[in-house]
Motif scaffolding. Structure first.
Motif, PDB file in Angstrom:
ATOM      1  N   GLU B  37     -11.565   1.518  -1.085  1.00  9.77           N
ATOM      2  CA  GLU B  37     -10.743   0.609  -1.901  1.00  9.77           C
ATOM      3  C   GLU B  37      -9.554   1.331  -2.515  1.00  9.77           C
ATOM      4  O   GLU B  37      -8.480   0.758  -2.646  1.00  9.77           O
ATOM      5  N   GLN B  38      -9.769   2.581  -2.924  1.00  8.35           N
ATOM      6  CA  GLN B  38      -8.674   3.311  -3.569  1.00  8.35           C
ATOM      7  C   GLN B  38      -7.697   3.876  -2.549  1.00  8.35           C
ATOM      8  O   GLN B  38      -6.519   4.065  -2.841  1.00  8.35           O
ATOM      9  N   ILE B  40      -6.902   2.131   0.014  1.00 12.14           N
ATOM     10  CA  ILE B  40      -6.080   0.932   0.228  1.00 12.14           C
ATOM     11  C   ILE B  40      -5.118   0.729  -0.935  1.00 12.14           C
ATOM     12  O   ILE B  40      -3.953   0.379  -0.743  1.00 12.14           O
ATOM     13  N   ALA B  41      -5.580   0.996  -2.155  1.00  8.76           N
ATOM     14  CA  ALA B  41      -4.714   0.806  -3.321  1.00  8.76           C
ATOM     15  C   ALA B  41      -3.513   1.744  -3.281  1.00  8.76           C
ATOM     16  O   ALA B  41      -2.370   1.316  -3.435  1.00  8.76           O
ATOM     17  N   ASN B  44      -1.108   0.747  -0.620  1.00  5.15           N
ATOM     18  CA  ASN B  44      -0.382  -0.470  -1.009  1.00  5.15           C
ATOM     19  C   ASN B  44       0.769  -0.109  -1.942  1.00  5.15           C
ATOM     20  O   ASN B  44       1.867  -0.656  -1.832  1.00  5.15           O
ATOM     21  N   ILE B  45       0.490   0.795  -2.871  1.00  4.68           N
ATOM     22  CA  ILE B  45       1.525   1.229  -3.809  1.00  4.68           C
ATOM     23  C   ILE B  45       2.640   1.945  -3.039  1.00  4.68           C
ATOM     24  O   ILE B  45       3.823   1.737  -3.291  1.00  4.68           O
ATOM     25  N   TRP B 141      -3.044  -0.111 -12.627  1.00  2.66           N
ATOM     26  CA  TRP B 141      -3.979   0.642 -11.804  1.00  2.66           C
ATOM     27  C   TRP B 141      -3.988   2.119 -12.182  1.00  2.66           C
ATOM     28  O   TRP B 141      -5.053   2.714 -12.389  1.00  2.66           O
TER      29      TRP B 141
END
Ligand SMILES: [Zn+2]
Lengths: 167, 254
Positions: B37-38, B40-41, B44-45, B141
């Motif tokens: 998940e991180q 992906i985070a 994304n950023i 985030w």
């Protein structure tokens, strides 16, 4: 003798409604709210679009699809311009679009824009599971498989799902 | 007139380079994040930041003319022509350093874009208005992670202390204007960055307090130079990797 087909603004909107977002193919670009304006002046058509997210890689594909679709339909005298302001918001997504999203298994953005602030650990908006309608859902990650979505999990039906996050 | 035009170009390139370089750094995490998940985070950023960079480069290319494109600006300029802050180019090292770098930078971007929205340059104002929404998510985030790590285990806490030692010296440059920024303020299109320092400091102080982390003393020597093309040894390595393809195969497309 060439027959000249009169093209109306409505014809253009109808054609644009057949173009879908490559990343969320259940939505067309009009549902999504990225087509801002269609103008006709002296037979020249001007279409104004706006990106959902700054880095959305789908925009290039969408623009190309628009060119192809219009050209296929014999429309040549047009230009497509991208504007950034006013910035796109999930409020511009049509009601029909939100229904389609839910049916597709993606939780739609709320009817009313919730306030996005930078505060840490704030309470998340209640997101309804698109499968069983439960509100007992938890955020897994604010960032998902595409820029516009977050990852959620339903505590009732245990299914993971994506949420088209407020923007 | 020419000098004024060049200042505007430099200003736009500075904003573009900031976004591209830290965006590229974040993209290096792709496939290497601590959990899926991180991973992906952070990517994304990276995508948002590279998107901002594209908007600024496209505008700079328009101002420069002469067949300049966003690609020639990103791929064919040399190290000394890049105007990003030193903070943006610092290596990822471990997750704590990446998180703290992003938290410092997102806090800066958040207050900066709030002001840039009122620029008298309509293109800069439009890019800021758009980017601000995304930066709000980045700030949430990265501050949550900074707090989680600082107030986490003994190991994560120590790593955050090390991250502060590593990065604090690069935060001073964020608020020290160079010539093209001063001209931008005078002409009404730029942001007076000295005015956002207090907001930045408050946000960082509050987060550090929650994270049980101490602020460094006031007299830490602050590094500078990035905005004027004087970089740390790291930027050359980023460019070598990022620009390799366009340098080796000019104009290559896929
Ligand atoms: Zn459910």
């Amino acid at each position: 003798m060439v027959t000249i087909k009169i093209i109306s603004e409505k014809n253009i909107w109808d054609l644009l409604e057949t173009i879908v977002d490559p990343e969320v193919p259940v939505l067309n670009i009009v549902d999504l709210g990225i087509v801002r304006k269609v103008d006709m002046h002296d037979g020249k058509i001007s279409i104004i679009i706006t990106p959902t997210y700054t880095g959305c890689p789908a925009m290039d594909v969408i623009k190309l699809d628009m060119y192809t679709k219009l050209l296929e339909n014999g429309i040549t005298n047009f230009e497509i311009n991208t504007i950034l302001s006013p910035a796109w918001t999930t409020d511009w997504m049509s009601k029909a679009g939100k229904k389609k999203l839910k049916k597709y298994g993606i939780a739609p953005p709320p009817a009313q824009q919730s306030i996005c602030t930078p505060d840490a650990f704030q309470k998340e908006e209640a997101v309804q599971c698109p499968h069983c309608n439960s509100y007992r859902t938890i955020l897994i990650s604010r960032f998902g498989s595409t820029a516009c979505k977050a990852l959620y999990k339903c505590e009732d039906c245990r299914e993971p799902f994506e949420y088209f996050k407020c923007h | 007139m020419l000098a004024v035009h060049q200042s505007r170009i430099n200003y736009v390139l500075h904003l573009a380079d900031n976004a591209l370089i830290i965006g590229h750094r974040n993209s290096e995490w792709c496939g290497h994040g601590p959990v899926l998940e991180q991973d992906i985070a952070i990517t994304n950023i990276a995508l948002d930041l590279i998107g901002q960079a594209r908007n600024f480069y496209q505008y700079a290319a328009e101002l420069i003319g002469n067949n300049t494109t966003e690609d020639t600006l990103a791929y064919l300029r040399d190290e000394r022509e890049f105007k990003n802050c030193l903070l943006a180019e610092q290596p990822n090292s471990d997750w704590a350093i990446t998180i703290l770098r992003q938290f410092f930078f997102s806090t800066y971007q958040y207050f900066f874009y709030q002001k840039l929205q009122y620029s008298n340059d309509v293109q800069l104002s439009a890019i800021a208005e758009k980017a601000l929404k995304e930066v709000t998510y980045h700030l949430r985030w990265s501050s949550e992670w900074a707090i989680r790590l600082g107030d986490g285990t003994e190991d994560s806490h120590q790593r955050m202390i090390k991250a502060i030692d590593n990065l604090w010296m690069f935060t001073g440059e964020l608020f020290l204007a160079v010539n093209y920024e001063k001209i931008g303020v005078n002409e009404g299109y730029g942001v007076d960055i000295s005015l956002i320092k207090n907001d930045w400091m408050k946000k960082v102080t509050d987060a550090f307090e929650e994270a049980t982390l101490a602020l460094p003393p006031d007299d830490v020597w602050m590094q500078r130079g990035g905005k004027e093309g004087i970089h740390s040894e790291y930027l050359g390595h980023i460019l070598a990797e990022m620009q390799y393809l366009q340098r080796a195969y000019p104009g290559a497309q896929w």
